[in-house]
Motif scaffolding. Structure first.
Motif, PDB file in Angstrom:
ATOM      1  N   GLU A 106     -29.636 -25.121   0.703  1.00 14.73           N
ATOM      2  CA  GLU A 106     -28.720 -24.517   1.682  1.00 14.73           C
ATOM      3  C   GLU A 106     -28.998 -25.049   3.087  1.00 14.73           C
ATOM      4  N   MET A 107     -30.273 -25.133   3.430  1.00 15.02           N
ATOM      5  CA  MET A 107     -30.645 -25.618   4.759  1.00 15.02           C
ATOM      6  C   MET A 107     -30.204 -27.069   4.945  1.00 15.02           C
ATOM      7  N   ALA A 108     -30.367 -27.874   3.901  1.00 15.17           N
ATOM      8  CA  ALA A 108     -29.965 -29.287   3.975  1.00 15.17           C
ATOM      9  C   ALA A 108     -28.471 -29.401   4.264  1.00 15.17           C
ATOM     10  N   THR A 109     -27.673 -28.597   3.588  1.00 11.84           N
ATOM     11  CA  THR A 109     -26.222 -28.609   3.810  1.00 11.84           C
ATOM     12  C   THR A 109     -25.900 -28.236   5.252  1.00 11.84           C
ATOM     13  N   GLN A 110     -26.576 -27.238   5.777  1.00 12.53           N
ATOM     14  CA  GLN A 110     -26.328 -26.812   7.159  1.00 12.53           C
ATOM     15  C   GLN A 110     -26.736 -27.895   8.157  1.00 12.53           C
ATOM     16  N   VAL A 111     -27.854 -28.574   7.921  1.00 15.12           N
ATOM     17  CA  VAL A 111     -28.285 -29.637   8.838  1.00 15.12           C
ATOM     18  C   VAL A 111     -27.285 -30.786   8.803  1.00 15.12           C
ATOM     19  N   ARG A 112     -26.811 -31.148   7.623  1.00 15.72           N
ATOM     20  CA  ARG A 112     -25.808 -32.222   7.533  1.00 15.72           C
ATOM     21  C   ARG A 112     -24.536 -31.851   8.276  1.00 15.72           C
ATOM     22  N   SER A 113     -24.173 -30.578   8.267  1.00 21.05           N
ATOM     23  CA  SER A 113     -22.935 -30.153   8.938  1.00 21.05           C
ATOM     24  C   SER A 113     -23.049 -30.252  10.465  1.00 21.05           C
ATOM     25  N   LEU A 114     -24.263 -30.235  10.997  1.00 22.77           N
ATOM     26  CA  LEU A 114     -24.430 -30.357  12.449  1.00 22.77           C
ATOM     27  C   LEU A 114     -23.846 -31.668  12.970  1.00 22.77           C
ATOM     28  N   ALA A 115     -24.092 -32.751  12.247  1.00 17.25           N
ATOM     29  CA  ALA A 115     -23.605 -34.069  12.675  1.00 17.25           C
ATOM     30  C   ALA A 115     -22.090 -34.166  12.591  1.00 17.25           C
ATOM     31  N   GLU A 116     -21.493 -33.317  11.773  1.00 22.97           N
ATOM     32  CA  GLU A 116     -20.035 -33.333  11.614  1.00 22.97           C
ATOM     33  C   GLU A 116     -19.366 -32.334  12.547  1.00 22.97           C
ATOM     34  N   GLY A 117     -20.154 -31.749  13.455  1.00 24.39           N
ATOM     35  CA  GLY A 117     -19.595 -30.773  14.378  1.00 24.39           C
ATOM     36  C   GLY A 117     -19.361 -29.429  13.737  1.00 24.39           C
ATOM     37  N   GLY A 118     -19.997 -29.216  12.583  1.00 24.44           N
ATOM     38  CA  GLY A 118     -19.846 -27.950  11.873  1.00 24.44           C
ATOM     39  C   GLY A 118     -20.567 -26.826  12.591  1.00 24.44           C
ATOM     40  N   GLY A 119     -20.594 -25.707  11.952  1.00 21.24           N
ATOM     41  CA  GLY A 119     -21.233 -24.535  12.538  1.00 21.24           C
ATOM     42  C   GLY A 119     -22.730 -24.721  12.700  1.00 21.24           C
ATOM     43  N   GLY A 120     -23.334 -23.723  13.270  1.00 19.18           N
ATOM     44  CA  GLY A 120     -24.770 -23.762  13.475  1.00 19.18           C
ATOM     45  C   GLY A 120     -25.515 -23.445  12.194  1.00 19.18           C
ATOM     46  N   CYS A 121     -26.811 -23.422  12.313  1.00 22.61           N
ATOM     47  CA  CYS A 121     -27.675 -23.122  11.183  1.00 22.61           C
ATOM     48  C   CYS A 121     -28.164 -21.685  11.292  1.00 22.61           C
ATOM     49  N   ASP A 122     -28.447 -21.073  10.151  1.00 21.60           N
ATOM     50  CA  ASP A 122     -28.955 -19.707  10.156  1.00 21.60           C
ATOM     51  C   ASP A 122     -30.490 -19.691  10.115  1.00 21.60           C
ATOM     52  N   PHE A 123     -31.084 -20.756  10.598  1.00 18.28           N
ATOM     53  CA  PHE A 123     -32.528 -20.895  10.703  1.00 18.28           C
ATOM     54  C   PHE A 123     -32.811 -21.701  11.970  1.00 18.28           C
ATOM     55  N   PRO A 124     -34.045 -21.683  12.462  1.00 22.11           N
ATOM     56  CA  PRO A 124     -34.336 -22.383  13.713  1.00 22.11           C
ATOM     57  C   PRO A 124     -34.275 -23.905  13.557  1.00 22.11           C
ATOM     58  N   VAL A 125     -33.502 -24.529  14.424  1.00 25.29           N
ATOM     59  CA  VAL A 125     -33.415 -25.990  14.458  1.00 25.29           C
ATOM     60  C   VAL A 125     -33.831 -26.422  15.865  1.00 25.29           C
ATOM     61  N   PRO A 126     -34.842 -27.277  15.965  1.00 26.53           N
ATOM     62  CA  PRO A 126     -35.281 -27.716  17.297  1.00 26.53           C
ATOM     63  C   PRO A 126     -34.172 -28.424  18.059  1.00 26.53           C
ATOM     64  N   ARG A 127     -34.201 -28.211  19.361  1.00 26.89           N
ATOM     65  CA  ARG A 127     -33.311 -28.914  20.296  1.00 26.89           C
ATOM     66  C   ARG A 127     -34.175 -29.486  21.406  1.00 26.89           C
ATOM     67  N   ILE A 128     -33.705 -30.558  21.979  1.00 29.09           N
ATOM     68  CA  ILE A 128     -34.398 -31.146  23.129  1.00 29.09           C
ATOM     69  C   ILE A 128     -33.690 -30.647  24.373  1.00 29.09           C
ATOM     70  N   GLU A 129     -34.431 -29.894  25.172  1.00 26.36           N
ATOM     71  CA  GLU A 129     -33.862 -29.285  26.370  1.00 26.36           C
ATOM     72  C   GLU A 129     -34.558 -29.827  27.597  1.00 26.36           C
ATOM     73  N   GLY A 130     -33.796 -29.868  28.687  1.00 25.96           N
ATOM     74  CA  GLY A 130     -34.384 -30.214  29.965  1.00 25.96           C
ATOM     75  C   GLY A 130     -35.272 -29.084  30.463  1.00 25.96           C
ATOM     76  N   SER A 131     -36.132 -29.381  31.390  1.00 28.12           N
ATOM     77  CA  SER A 131     -37.075 -28.381  31.874  1.00 28.12           C
ATOM     78  C   SER A 131     -36.384 -27.246  32.618  1.00 28.12           C
ATOM     79  N   GLY A 132     -35.145 -27.462  33.054  1.00 29.72           N
ATOM     80  CA  GLY A 132     -34.417 -26.416  33.754  1.00 29.72           C
ATOM     81  C   GLY A 132     -33.483 -25.618  32.872  1.00 29.72           C
ATOM     82  N   GLU A 133     -33.419 -25.958  31.574  1.00 30.88           N
ATOM     83  CA  GLU A 133     -32.475 -25.288  30.663  1.00 30.88           C
ATOM     84  C   GLU A 133     -33.068 -24.039  30.070  1.00 30.88           C
TER      85      GLU A 133
END
Length: 142
Positions: free
Chosen positions: A115-142
């Motif tokens: 299930e998690m694999a399907t959700q991660v693949r959908s991120l690249a297609e502009g799909g919905g988010g994941c129902d588990f924590p996915v790291p993001r790279i944020e700026g220091s001011g974000e």
């Protein structure tokens, strides 16, 4: 090029950040690997840590939870020396989010990994988010 606290970060790095945050983990790998191979320290280890987390997420998208867990751990360990912020990136946040994902993977069943694999693949297609924590790279001011 951006120069923060003495580090010179090429524009391609920011392209890799954008690819990472859009779930395009394989593209991010290609982008960051090219600059990682040409870099010297201290940037080289920083790029490698980010690269390993991107590859971990790519492995997860292919249901390779073992590979994902190994690379998450290696990437986090490489990035720890750059906390809390390096070159405008909130490294502490990236590590914390990666730790949360690692803990989730550790406890996940085979069906949950699928299930998690399907959700991660959908991120690249502009799909919905994941129902588990996915790291993001944020700026220091974000």
């Amino acid at each position: 090029m951006s120069d923060i606290a003495g580090e010179t970060i090429p524009p391609e790095f920011w392209q890799g950040v954008q690819e990472f945050n859009q779930g395009q983990f394989y593209d991010c790998h290609d982008t960051l690997e090219a600059i990682w191979m040409q870099s010297g320290e201290p940037e080289k280890t920083f790029y490698q840590g980010v690269l390993q987390i991107a590859v971990a997420l790519y492995h997860l998208s292919n249901q390779n939870s073992r590979g994902a867990m190994i690379l998450l751990g290696e990437g986090m360990n490489r990035l720890r020396r750059y906390e809390p912020v390096y070159s405008g990136i909130n490294v502490s946040s990236l590590i914390e989010e990666s730790e949360d994902l690692l803990a989730t993977l550790y406890d996940a069943s085979i069906d949950r990994i699928a299930e998690m694999a399907t959700q991660v693949r959908s991120l690249a297609e502009g799909g919905g988010g994941c129902d588990f924590p996915v790291p993001r790279i944020e700026g220091s001011g974000e």
